[in-house]
Structures are given as structure tokens and as C-alpha cells.
Design a protein around this motif. Structure first.
Motif, PDB file in Angstrom:
ATOM      1  N   LYS A 211      56.736 -19.400  23.530  1.00  0.00           N
ATOM      2  CA  LYS A 211      55.669 -18.465  22.903  1.00  0.00           C
ATOM      3  C   LYS A 211      55.546 -17.255  24.141  1.00  0.00           C
ATOM      4  O   LYS A 211      55.096 -17.556  24.938  1.00  0.00           O
ATOM      5  CB  LYS A 211      54.621 -19.271  22.602  1.00  0.00           C
ATOM      6  N   ARG A 221      45.166 -12.300  14.591  1.00  0.00           N
ATOM      7  CA  ARG A 221      44.058 -12.249  15.011  1.00  0.00           C
ATOM      8  C   ARG A 221      42.876 -11.706  14.419  1.00  0.00           C
ATOM      9  O   ARG A 221      41.716 -12.191  14.375  1.00  0.00           O
ATOM     10  CB  ARG A 221      44.125 -11.730  16.593  1.00  0.00           C
ATOM     11  N   LYS A 233      46.988 -12.097  27.526  1.00  0.00           N
ATOM     12  CA  LYS A 233      47.479 -13.882  27.679  1.00  0.00           C
ATOM     13  C   LYS A 233      48.777 -13.827  28.513  1.00  0.00           C
ATOM     14  O   LYS A 233      49.446 -14.735  28.392  1.00  0.00           O
ATOM     15  CB  LYS A 233      47.683 -14.260  26.150  1.00  0.00           C
ATOM     16  N   LYS A 264      58.697 -18.321  19.433  1.00  0.00           N
ATOM     17  CA  LYS A 264      57.798 -17.564  18.583  1.00  0.00           C
ATOM     18  C   LYS A 264      57.229 -16.343  19.355  1.00  0.00           C
ATOM     19  O   LYS A 264      57.189 -16.219  20.702  1.00  0.00           O
ATOM     20  CB  LYS A 264      56.606 -18.303  18.617  1.00  0.00           C
ATOM     21  N   SER A 290      52.466 -13.077  11.947  1.00  0.00           N
ATOM     22  CA  SER A 290      51.838 -12.097  11.451  1.00  0.00           C
ATOM     23  C   SER A 290      52.356 -10.628  11.544  1.00  0.00           C
ATOM     24  O   SER A 290      52.541  -9.824  10.259  1.00  0.00           O
ATOM     25  CB  SER A 290      50.505 -12.146  11.893  1.00  0.00           C
ATOM     26  N   TYR A 329      54.632 -16.744   6.266  1.00  0.00           N
ATOM     27  CA  TYR A 329      53.236 -16.401   5.545  1.00  0.00           C
ATOM     28  C   TYR A 329      53.902 -16.287   4.001  1.00  0.00           C
ATOM     29  O   TYR A 329      53.069 -16.227   3.245  1.00  0.00           O
ATOM     30  CB  TYR A 329      52.726 -15.219   6.026  1.00  0.00           C
TER      31      TYR A 329
HETATM   32  C1  PBG Z   1      47.097 -19.420  18.904  1.00  0.00           C
HETATM   33  C2  PBG Z   1      48.054 -18.689  17.805  1.00  0.00           C
HETATM   34  C3  PBG Z   1      48.338 -17.435  17.781  1.00  0.00           C
HETATM   35  C4  PBG Z   1      49.259 -17.295  16.803  1.00  0.00           C
HETATM   36  C5  PBG Z   1      49.662 -18.649  16.270  1.00  0.00           C
HETATM   37  N1  PBG Z   1      48.692 -19.618  16.991  1.00  0.00           N
HETATM   38  C6  PBG Z   1      47.831 -16.076  18.537  1.00  0.00           C
HETATM   39  C7  PBG Z   1      47.792 -15.918  19.755  1.00  0.00           C
HETATM   40  O1  PBG Z   1      48.586 -16.780  20.705  1.00  0.00           O
HETATM   41  O2  PBG Z   1      47.280 -15.090  20.203  1.00  0.00           O
HETATM   42  C8  PBG Z   1      49.999 -16.275  16.046  1.00  0.00           C
HETATM   43  C9  PBG Z   1      50.391 -16.277  14.869  1.00  0.00           C
HETATM   44  C10 PBG Z   1      50.793 -15.102  14.219  1.00  0.00           C
HETATM   45  O3  PBG Z   1      50.590 -13.885  14.845  1.00  0.00           O
HETATM   46  O4  PBG Z   1      51.216 -15.279  13.010  1.00  0.00           O
HETATM   47  N2  PBG Z   1      47.258 -19.914  20.057  1.00  0.00           N
END
Ligand code: PBG
Length: 340
Positions: A211, A221, A233, A264, A290, A329
Motif C-alpha cells: 500500500k 478521506r 503517512k 493499492k 477513490s 466503487y
Molecule cells: C485506511 C484506508 C484508506 C483507504 C482504504 N483504507 C485511506 C488511507 O490509507 O489513508 C483508501 C481507499 C481509497 O482511497 O479508495 N487505512
């Protein structure tokens, strides 16, 4: 070219070539024989945003067509997804600000929103695979995926213990799959051990193995209200520049006991998906996040792109790259486009 020159060319236009790949593209029927990759509704996992309360459903402004649902409405949505051929959902709670704190304590409160949703969805639609995202960011007031020290750095081992508690509660509520999305070290092994000790050896772990610290998570978010209040992060999510490190991450998660591995975001990381496909024999998932969804929808709203076509092309490319499970989505809409 002038007309008479074209006429002249036409007379001698038969090249003596025997290999002609265009023969395999000559009609829809022949193209369907030559097709290497096909999407199926059961490839998709539909993320679901959950709201407290009842009888409510609201659209996420930066994600047209994506809604937050109270549990009763979510159940109706899951039924529709199941009828459309989708076999898995992934749950995310929208936690009201007054229930957030710096420890994310709401995450391990028995009977919280996500745990209630798991129970009720499994009661009403037991055939669907219910996954739940495991990370603290919906629950912490600072928006990080774990507990932070005074410098704002996420504390690994303490966070892992909380993630294991969350996973166990989810398993007890009936989740089929827990999906840690936090990128802490050692969490897959610790979650596996915690589940096994309590007799949940059949609960699967889908690890967000690779990720990235991506700028494509913004609309999500907004969607669940988990925007970062401090820092970024980058000390836990991966550097977008790295691919070998993704393979190491996934290799470790595999040997720690992950049942499925995720890359991801998806579209900007197709090379990572392909390399991981070569390295691992586990099922590989990719998350069309997203921001990927929002880019397509925004361009379509402006009339610059055809949303349906771009959507299907990108989903297909994610599968072609090597992912057999696609979080999107647009799951329900894509399923409808496939069966047309
Ligand atoms: C939480 C999480 C996130 C997403 C999925 N699980 C956000 C992040 O890590 O800040 C993002 C999913 C998306 O953008 O569709 N850890």
C-alpha cells in the motif's frame, strides 16, 4: 495524397506477407475468440461506507454515485450487489467526530457500527463474503492508522496489538475476511496468531501488502471523514518510487500467513501487480481507489471522457496486469455493463 497517386498505389497494394494479426480482429465474434482477459462480476469487491442511525443514505460529494449508508440501507445495497453477481463487500465506518480520540478506542468497542453491520449483513445475506478494513484511521482524531507518539510517528507494536483486537472482534461478529490496511510491520503474523488462539482459524486475512503513500486517497478521506490532522503517512505507507520493496512486503505477509495480497492503488501501480503475480501464487487483489474513481467521474462530468468505457478499460487493465480480485466503487455499475 492526391487521388491519382492513391489509385496508382492500389494496383500494387498486395504485399506478400503471411503473418497478419489483423485477421484476429476482423469481427466482434473473432475478437471474442482472441480475447485474453475477461471481467466477471465476481471479480469485484464493493467498498461500503457506513453511517450511524437509520433510514439514511447520502452521496459522497467527491465520488458521484457512491453513498454512505445506515446499516438498514446498507443491507438493501448488499442485496442488490449480490443480485448483480458481486460476491464480496468491504466495510468502512464513518465515525462521528465526538466518538474519535487519539487512541481510536471506538475501534475496539464491542457493538460499534462496523461490528453491528457485519452481524446484520451476515444475518440477512449469509452468502456474501463480508470483509472489513482493519486500521485505526476512521477512529483516531488525528487521522493516522495507529497510535502516535508526541512527534506524530505511528507506534508500530502497540498499534499491531490493537489491530489484532479489532480483527478478533470482527471475526467474532462474523466477518469472513479481515483486511489490515495499516502497513505496520508484523501485523499479519500477530493477527493470525490472535485469531487462531481464539478458534477463528477459518477467518481469512487479506493483507494490503503493498500500500503506497498515494495522493489518490483524498476522496475516500472526505467520504469517511478521516482526513489527516498531523503530518503524512510516509513513515508507514510505501514510497511510490519502490517496487522491490513491495515484493519484500508481500513476501513477508505471505509467510506471516496472509491468504490474499493486495496492491493499492491499482492503475498507477500495474507493474507492481504484474511483478507480484510472478512472485506469489496467492490470489492477488488490487484496489481501484477513490482518486482513480473520482478522476474518471470528474472528466466524464466535463464531457471529456466516456465514463463507462474508461471504467471498463481500466478495470480490464488491472485484471490483465495480474489481479484476480478488484476492489472498485463502481462494482455494481461495472457488473451491469458486463452483463449487457
Ligand atoms: C485506511 C484506508 C484508506 C483507504 C482504504 N483504507 C485511506 C488511507 O490509507 O489513508 C483508501 C481507499 C481509497 O482511497 O479508495 N487505512
Amino acid at each position: 495524397m492526391e487521388q491519382h497517386l492513391v489509385e496508382q498505389e492500389r494496383e500494387n497494394a498486395h504485399l506478400s506477407i503471411s503473418r497478419r494479426l489483423r485477421r484476429n480482429r476482423k469481427s466482434p465474434a473473432v475478437r471474442s475468440l482472441a480475447r485474453e482477459t475477461r471481467l466477471h462480476p465476481s471479480d469485484f469487491v464493493a467498498p461500503i461506507f457506513l453511517l450511524e442511525g437509520e433510514g439514511n443514505k447520502e452521496e459522497v460529494p467527491s465520488m458521484p454515485g457512491v453513498f454512505r449508508y445506515t446499516v438498514d440501507q446498507a443491507i438493501e445495497e448488499v442485496k442488490e450487489l449480490y443480485d448483480a453477481g458481486i460476491r464480496a463487500v468491504d466495510l468502512f465506518p464513518v465515525v462521528p467526530p465526538e466518538r474519535k480520540d487519539s487512541f481510536g478506542s471506538e475501534a475496539i468497542r464491542p457493538g460499534n457500527l462496523v461490528l453491528t453491520a457485519i452481524e446484520k449483513i451476515k444475518q440477512k445475506i449469509p452468502e456474501i463474503c463480508v470483509m472489513v478494513d482493519v486500521a485505526l484511521d476512521p477512529y483516531t482524531d488525528h487521522g493516522h492508522d495507529g497510535l502516535i507518539n508526541p512527534e506524530g510517528i505511528v507506534i508500530n507494536d502497540l498499534t499491531v496489538r490493537l489491530l489484532a483486537k479489532m480483527s478478533l472482534l470482527a471475526a467474532q461478529a462474523g466477518a469472513d475476511v479481515v483486511a489490515p490496511s495499516d502497513m505496520m510491520d508484523g501485523r499479519v503474523a500477530y493477527i493470525r496468531q490472535s485469531l487462531d488462539e481464539k478458534g477463528y482459524e477459518d477467518t481469512s486475512i487479506l493483507s494490503y501488502g503493498a500500500k503506497y503513500a498515494s495522493s489518490l486517497y483524498g476522496p475516500f478521506r472526505d467520504g469517511i471523514g478521516s482526513s489527516l490532522k498531523i503530518g503524512d503517512k510516509k513513515t508507514y505507507q510505501m514510497d511510490p518510487a519502490n517496487v522491490r520493496e513491495a515484493l519484500l512486503e508481500c513476501n513477508m505477509d505471505e509467510w506471516e500467513g496472509a491468504d490474499m495480497l493486495m496492491v493499492k492503488p491499482a492503475l498507477a501501480y500495474l507493474d507492481v501487480i504484474t511483478k507480484l503475480r510472478e512472485q506469489s501464487d496467492l490470489p492477488i487483489a488490487a484496489y481501484q481507489v477513490s482518486g482513480e474513481y473520482a478522476m474518471i467521474m470528474a472528466a466524464a462530468e466535463k464531457g471529456w471522457l466516456d465514463a463507462d468505457k474508461v471504467l471498463m478499460e481500466t478495470l480490464l487493465s488491472i485484471k490483465r496486469a495480474g489481479a484476480s480480485i478488484i476492489f472498485t466503487y463502481a462494482a455494481k455499475h461495472a457488473a451491469a455493463l458486463i452483463s449487457r
